[in-house]
Enzyme design. Sequence first.
Site, mmCIF file in Angstrom:
data_model
loop_
_atom_site.group_PDB
_atom_site.id
_atom_site.type_symbol
_atom_site.label_atom_id
_atom_site.label_comp_id
_atom_site.label_asym_id
_atom_site.label_seq_id
_atom_site.Cartn_x
_atom_site.Cartn_y
_atom_site.Cartn_z
ATOM 1 N N CYS A 176 37.521 39.413 30.691
ATOM 2 C CA CYS A 176 37.442 40.577 31.587
ATOM 3 C C CYS A 176 38.794 41.279 31.688
ATOM 4 C CB CYS A 176 36.963 40.087 32.957
ATOM 5 S SG CYS A 176 37.125 41.276 34.296
ATOM 6 N N CYS A 179 40.081 41.874 35.215
ATOM 7 C CA CYS A 179 40.487 40.578 35.789
ATOM 8 C C CYS A 179 41.905 40.228 35.338
ATOM 9 C CB CYS A 179 39.547 39.462 35.348
ATOM 10 S SG CYS A 179 37.833 39.666 35.883
#
Length: 106
Positions: free
Chosen positions: A30, A33
């Site tokens: 991600c 993230c």
Amino acid sequence: MALEINDQTFKNEVIDSNEPVLVDFWAEWCGPCRSLSPVIDELSEEFKGKLKVVKVDIDANQNTPVEYGIRNIPTLLFFKDGQLVDKVVGAQPKEALVEKIQSIIK
């Protein structure tokens, strides 16, 4: 640094914690993230002793994300006295997270 936890340690580290807890649900693949990760680690240092900051890898731990309805990452959950008190979905500026933390740790 934020503490890496898993499905087995979630209750002990989050629900049973004596201090408020910020839980970062993330995954290695991600992008948002990864960009939020340094901010999470900074918050962990800045609020040490007032707020516990932990991370849960959703790929390695699937029970806890399902239990809390995590559908998008990054998702940040805020717990106080074992109860979920707030939620943020998506990468946020550090200033917004600091404001939220300060309102929770009062």
